[in-house]
Each structure stands twice: as structure tokens, then as C-alpha cells.
Design an enzyme around this catalytic site. Structure first.
Site, PDB file in Angstrom:
ATOM      1  N   SER A 128       0.853  -1.189  -0.119  1.00 10.07           N
ATOM      2  CA  SER A 128       0.046   0.114   0.097  1.00 10.07           C
ATOM      3  C   SER A 128       0.824   1.283  -0.139  1.00 10.07           C
ATOM      4  O   SER A 128       1.976   1.292   0.753  1.00 10.07           O
ATOM      5  CB  SER A 128      -0.807  -0.047   1.293  1.00 10.07           C
ATOM      6  OG  SER A 128      -1.495   1.155   1.450  1.00 10.07           O
ATOM      7  N   GLU A 130       0.243   3.554   1.672  1.00  9.08           N
ATOM      8  CA  GLU A 130       0.524   4.118   3.193  1.00  9.08           C
ATOM      9  C   GLU A 130       1.688   3.570   3.769  1.00  9.08           C
ATOM     10  O   GLU A 130       2.068   4.164   4.617  1.00  9.08           O
ATOM     11  CB  GLU A 130      -0.733   3.273   3.897  1.00  9.08           C
ATOM     12  CG  GLU A 130      -1.976   4.032   3.467  1.00  9.08           C
ATOM     13  CD  GLU A 130      -2.679   5.134   3.894  1.00  9.08           C
ATOM     14  OE1 GLU A 130      -2.042   5.699   4.737  1.00  9.08           O
ATOM     15  OE2 GLU A 130      -3.176   5.793   3.391  1.00  9.08           O
ATOM     16  N   TYR A 152      -1.761   0.702  10.160  1.00 15.17           N
ATOM     17  CA  TYR A 152      -2.017  -0.264   8.750  1.00 15.17           C
ATOM     18  C   TYR A 152      -0.806  -0.097   8.211  1.00 15.17           C
ATOM     19  O   TYR A 152      -0.330  -0.935   7.668  1.00 15.17           O
ATOM     20  CB  TYR A 152      -3.143   0.449   8.350  1.00 15.17           C
ATOM     21  CG  TYR A 152      -3.372   0.115   6.723  1.00 15.17           C
ATOM     22  CD1 TYR A 152      -3.983  -1.094   6.312  1.00 15.17           C
ATOM     23  CD2 TYR A 152      -3.078   0.609   5.715  1.00 15.17           C
ATOM     24  CE1 TYR A 152      -4.043  -1.683   5.163  1.00 15.17           C
ATOM     25  CE2 TYR A 152      -2.920   0.469   4.360  1.00 15.17           C
ATOM     26  CZ  TYR A 152      -3.679  -0.798   3.868  1.00 15.17           C
ATOM     27  OH  TYR A 152      -3.960  -1.399   2.844  1.00 15.17           O
TER      28      TYR A 152
HETATM   29  P1  NAP Z   1     -11.219  -5.507   1.426  1.00 18.08           P
HETATM   30  O1  NAP Z   1     -12.221  -5.503   0.282  1.00 18.08           O
HETATM   31  O2  NAP Z   1     -11.169  -5.022   2.890  1.00 18.08           O
HETATM   32  O3  NAP Z   1     -10.971  -7.169   1.784  1.00 18.08           O
HETATM   33  C1  NAP Z   1     -10.126  -7.699   2.590  1.00 18.08           C
HETATM   34  C2  NAP Z   1      -9.956  -9.230   2.523  1.00 18.08           C
HETATM   35  O4  NAP Z   1      -9.176  -9.639   3.648  1.00 18.08           O
HETATM   36  C3  NAP Z   1     -11.564  -9.802   2.694  1.00 18.08           C
HETATM   37  O5  NAP Z   1     -11.425 -10.904   1.882  1.00 18.08           O
HETATM   38  C4  NAP Z   1     -11.532 -10.298   4.149  1.00 18.08           C
HETATM   39  O6  NAP Z   1     -12.200 -11.375   4.370  1.00 18.08           O
HETATM   40  C5  NAP Z   1      -9.954 -10.802   4.380  1.00 18.08           C
HETATM   41  N1  NAP Z   1      -9.401 -10.878   5.619  1.00 18.08           N
HETATM   42  C6  NAP Z   1      -9.354 -10.006   6.495  1.00 18.08           C
HETATM   43  N2  NAP Z   1      -9.126 -10.479   7.693  1.00 18.08           N
HETATM   44  C7  NAP Z   1      -8.667 -11.587   7.635  1.00 18.08           C
HETATM   45  C8  NAP Z   1      -8.138 -12.988   8.279  1.00 18.08           C
HETATM   46  N3  NAP Z   1      -8.031 -12.741   9.718  1.00 18.08           N
HETATM   47  N4  NAP Z   1      -8.118 -14.053   8.050  1.00 18.08           N
HETATM   48  C9  NAP Z   1      -8.285 -14.211   6.627  1.00 18.08           C
HETATM   49  N5  NAP Z   1      -8.904 -13.256   5.659  1.00 18.08           N
HETATM   50  C10 NAP Z   1      -8.885 -11.974   6.435  1.00 18.08           C
HETATM   51  O7  NAP Z   1      -9.635  -5.108   0.840  1.00 18.08           O
HETATM   52  P2  NAP Z   1      -9.396  -4.649  -0.720  1.00 18.08           P
HETATM   53  O8  NAP Z   1      -9.788  -3.314  -0.920  1.00 18.08           O
HETATM   54  O9  NAP Z   1      -9.909  -5.841  -1.595  1.00 18.08           O
HETATM   55  O10 NAP Z   1      -7.707  -4.710  -0.612  1.00 18.08           O
HETATM   56  C11 NAP Z   1      -7.173  -5.920  -0.968  1.00 18.08           C
HETATM   57  C12 NAP Z   1      -5.598  -5.688  -0.478  1.00 18.08           C
HETATM   58  O11 NAP Z   1      -5.135  -4.619  -1.147  1.00 18.08           O
HETATM   59  C13 NAP Z   1      -5.634  -5.507   0.932  1.00 18.08           C
HETATM   60  O12 NAP Z   1      -4.441  -6.096   1.471  1.00 18.08           O
HETATM   61  C14 NAP Z   1      -5.577  -3.831   1.188  1.00 18.08           C
HETATM   62  O13 NAP Z   1      -4.845  -3.578   2.384  1.00 18.08           O
HETATM   63  C15 NAP Z   1      -4.759  -3.526   0.002  1.00 18.08           C
HETATM   64  N6  NAP Z   1      -4.909  -2.170  -0.497  1.00 18.08           N
HETATM   65  C16 NAP Z   1      -6.003  -1.912  -1.061  1.00 18.08           C
HETATM   66  C17 NAP Z   1      -5.986  -0.572  -1.611  1.00 18.08           C
HETATM   67  C18 NAP Z   1      -7.430   0.054  -1.713  1.00 18.08           C
HETATM   68  O14 NAP Z   1      -7.532   1.154  -2.384  1.00 18.08           O
HETATM   69  N7  NAP Z   1      -8.499  -0.721  -2.144  1.00 18.08           N
HETATM   70  C19 NAP Z   1      -4.927   0.149  -1.467  1.00 18.08           C
HETATM   71  C20 NAP Z   1      -3.753  -0.124  -1.070  1.00 18.08           C
HETATM   72  C21 NAP Z   1      -3.521  -1.425  -0.725  1.00 18.08           C
HETATM   73  P3  NAP Z   1     -13.594 -11.379   5.018  1.00 18.08           P
HETATM   74  O15 NAP Z   1     -14.513 -11.255   3.799  1.00 18.08           O
HETATM   75  O16 NAP Z   1     -13.877 -12.525   5.732  1.00 18.08           O
HETATM   76  O17 NAP Z   1     -13.601 -10.229   5.868  1.00 18.08           O
END
Ligand code: NAP
Length: 327
Positions: A128, A130, A152
Site C-alpha cells: 500500500s 500508506e 495499517y
Molecule cells: P477488502 O475489500 O477490505 O478485503 C479484505 C479481505 O481480507 C477480505 O476478503 C477479508 O475477508 C480478508 N481478511 C481480513 N481479515 C482476515 C483474516 N484474519 N483472515 C483471513 N482473511 C481476512 O480489501 P481490498 O480493498 O480488496 O484490498 C485488497 C488488499 O489490497 C488489502 O491487503 C489492502 O490492504 C490492499 N490495498 C488496498 C487498497 C485499496 O484502495 N483498495 C490500496 C492499497 C492496498 P472477510 O470477507 O472474511 O472479511
């Protein structure tokens, strides 16, 4: 049987859902990690039937190692984790566990699988912007020093370093430093979706006010499926590297709000937006904008959807949801 077998964490999230669609379209065998108690119930998008589900938790590292050893993937995509900066202030230890320590377990398991089978296993970490936090360098690139400002960002920074550490030990591990990316699948706990849902509801006369924290923070917003495509390109390149994945253009939260109200057909947006300090984040990063020259040159990647279109697509989706819910 497909020659490519992918193991995906975070499959039920925004990015995971797009990644799985892309992998299935190209006939990849897809294995995903789901949490026992929530898996599909908490999903923004249901998992397709062809996907092999494995119950486990990123907080339990030994489970992760056992799963990688049993599945024997050729590609590992780590998209799971506690992805909300705001929540990371409430749950700093859990954030460190699932977004930091878990990555060490996955990388060790990837390394061990390679040693045991003699096959190269390609690992991609969803990192990220961040991790750069309070940087003075704008735009940021892969050489920008890490200065995280939030729990984070600190967990992601640790994970980012781990990717470099295991890459030096021979793992084909790449870290995609993702800048904010959005879609109609973004949960409404995130400010962008809160804005598009709010603008749609105000347009339909269902609410009058949208309470916001800081309108001045600036971010580099892209289209989520483009960012997923970058991760697949990184996994499949011959050389593992870190990549900034960003549009290179920053907008303020105010710009996002203005574009959302415009897409919803509400002209006097300022009348509907109030400032509420409860929604302001402590020590927010001031301006994150990425220089994705490496991803563009090496991977041939580029963003495909401009800012106004991303916002408009989200608003159209939220208006359609409201209209479909009408009796
Ligand atoms: P998201 O929609 O919040 O999805 C997070 C995923 O992680 C969900 O499938 C969630 O499962 C799973 N998860 C959370 N805690 C867990 C645990 N303890 N064990 C197993 N699974 C767990 O995030 P996203 O937007 O798709 O982002 C994907 C990745 O990219 C993340 O790592 C995020 O930090 C990174 N990222 C995203 C952005 C952005 O703008 N979207 C920017 C920079 C980096 P549940 O359905 O069970 O909750």
C-alpha cells in the site's frame, strides 16, 4: 487441469473478487482462503462455484503454512488483511498480525514449497501507498523511503520488507505498492463508497446531509480491476520486483465529493456536506501520489479509467441499487 494453480487470500474482498474473475477467465485453477465464520456472508461479491475454498485465518500462521504446503500453488496472491486505516487505530495488534506477521508465514511456506518441489512459486503482496506515510517526496516511487503514519501503514511496511528479505533468499516475490483504487464493490465503510452512497441517497431524497471528516486530503485514485491486472502481470514477469501501481494524478476528497454529486445530478453539493471532526483521521498522510513508470515500462501496465468515470460508475451503481429496492 490448468498448469497455473493460484492461492488467493482476501478473495471475498473488493480486489479478491476481481482477481478471481480474471484468473477463472483464463482457466487458472483457483484456491482461496476463507474465514470459517464469515466467508460468503461477509462478502461484497459471492465466490464463484469453481473456486476451491479452504477455511483458515490470516491470524493463525501455522494454518497458512499447512495450506500452502497442501495446495502446492504455482502463484500466491496475498490480498487479505485488515484493509481499513481507520480500523487499524482500533485494532493495532490484530492489524500487525494479519497484515504483517501473516505475510512472513506465507513467504516462508512459499520458500519451503519451492525447496521441496524444485518448482518456482511466484508470490505477490498487495502492499500500500500508506507505507510512505509522511513522505516529503511527491510523487513516490519504489525508491522512496518508508515513513508509515498509521498502524495499517506500519504493518504493510513490515510486510513489504519481508517480501524483499525472502526475494533475497530466492523466492520470486513481488510487492505491488497499490495506491487507492475503487469500484462499486468497495465496502461503504470506506470514505469513497460512503460518498457515492450518500450522493445517490441525497439525489433520491432519502437523506439530506453527508457528514465528512477532512475534505483536503489528497489521494491518487484508480480503478480496482486495473490494479488487480497489475498484480497478475507482476506475478508472471520473469523477474520479481517491487512496483508502484498508481495513476500519477491526485485529487482531493473535495474533488471526489463534487464529482459524485455531479454524477448523481445534484448541483448544490456544498449545501449537503457538513464537516464532522468525528470522521477526521488522526495524522493522515497529506499527499500520496505514485510514479508508476516501472510498472508501465516493465509490465506494460497502464490505468484505463479516468477519475471522473470511476466516481460516476460508483454513483450509477448506487443509484441503481436504490431504484431496484423501490417497491
Ligand atoms: P477488502 O475489500 O477490505 O478485503 C479484505 C479481505 O481480507 C477480505 O476478503 C477479508 O475477508 C480478508 N481478511 C481480513 N481479515 C482476515 C483474516 N484474519 N483472515 C483471513 N482473511 C481476512 O480489501 P481490498 O480493498 O480488496 O484490498 C485488497 C488488499 O489490497 C488489502 O491487503 C489492502 O490492504 C490492499 N490495498 C488496498 C487498497 C485499496 O484502495 N483498495 C490500496 C492499497 C492496498 P472477510 O470477507 O472474511 O472479511
Amino acid at each position: 487441469m490448468s498448469a497455473v494453480r493460484a492461492f488467493v487470500t482476501g478473495a471475498t474482498g473488493q480486489d479478491g473478487s476481481y482477481l478471481i474473475e480474471q484468473l477463472l477467465e483464463e482457466a487458472t485453477e483457483v484456491h482461496v482462503l476463507v474465514r470459517a465464520e464469515e466467508s460468503e456472508a461477509g462478502s461484497t461479491h459471492p465466490l464463484p462455484q469453481q473456486v476451491h475454498q479452504h477455511v483458515g485465518d490470516l491470524a493463525v500462521g501455522t494454518e497458512l503454512e499447512a495450506l500452502v504446503a497442501a495446495i502446492e500453488p504455482t502463484e500466491v496472491y496475498n490480498l487479505g488483511g485488515l484493509s481499513s486505516v481507520a480500523l487499524s487505530w482500533q485494532e493495532p495488534a490484530l492489524t500487525a498480525q494479519v497484515s504483517g506477521v501473516a505475510v512472513g508465514h506465507l513467504l516462508k511456506a512459499t520458500h519451503d514449497l519451492q525447496e521441496r518441489t524444485g518448482r518456482s512459486v511466484h508470490f505477490v503482496q498487495a502492499s500500500s501507498a500508506e507505507i510512505f506515510g509522511r513522505t516529503s517526496r511527491v510523487p513516490q516511487d519504489e525508491t522512496t523511503p518508508l515513513r508509515p503514519l498509521t498502524p495499517y501503514g506500519a504493518a504493510k511496511a513490515y510486510a513489504h520488507h519481508l517480501v524483499g528479505v525472502w526475494r533475497a533468499r530466492g523466492v520470486h516475490a513481488s510487492s505491488c505498492i497499490l495506491y487507492n483504487h475503487e469500484s462499486p464493490r468497495r465496502p461503504d465503510a470506506f470514505v469513497t463508497r460512503k460518498i457515492t452512497v450518500g450522493a445517490a441517497r441525497i439525489a433520491r431524497g432519502l437523506q439530506d446531509e453527508l457528514a465528512m471528516g477532512n475534505l483536503d486530503a489528497r489521494r491518487d485514485w484508480g480503478w480496482a480491476p486495473d490494479y488487480v491486472a497489475a498484480m497478475v502481470l507482476a506475478a508472471r514477469d520473469a523477474v520479481a520486483r517491487d512496483y508502484v501501481v498508481a495513476t500519477g494524478v491526485s485529487h482531493s476528497v473535495r474533488d471526489f465529493v463534487r464529482a459524485a454529486f455531479q454524477a448523481a445530478g445534484v448541483e448544490d453539493w456544498e449545501r449537503h456536506v457538513t464537516l464532522d471532526p468525528r470522521f477526521a483521521r488522526p495524522s493522515d498522510a497529506p499527499e500520496l501520489v505514485g510514479d508508476s513508470t516501472r510498472a508501465r515500462k516493465v509490465l506494460g501496465w497502464s490505468p484505463t479509467v479516468p477519475f471522473e468515470d470511476i466516481v460516476a460508475r460508483m454513483v450509477r451503481h448506487d443509484l441503481a441499487l436504490l431504484d431496484d429496492a423501490q417497491p
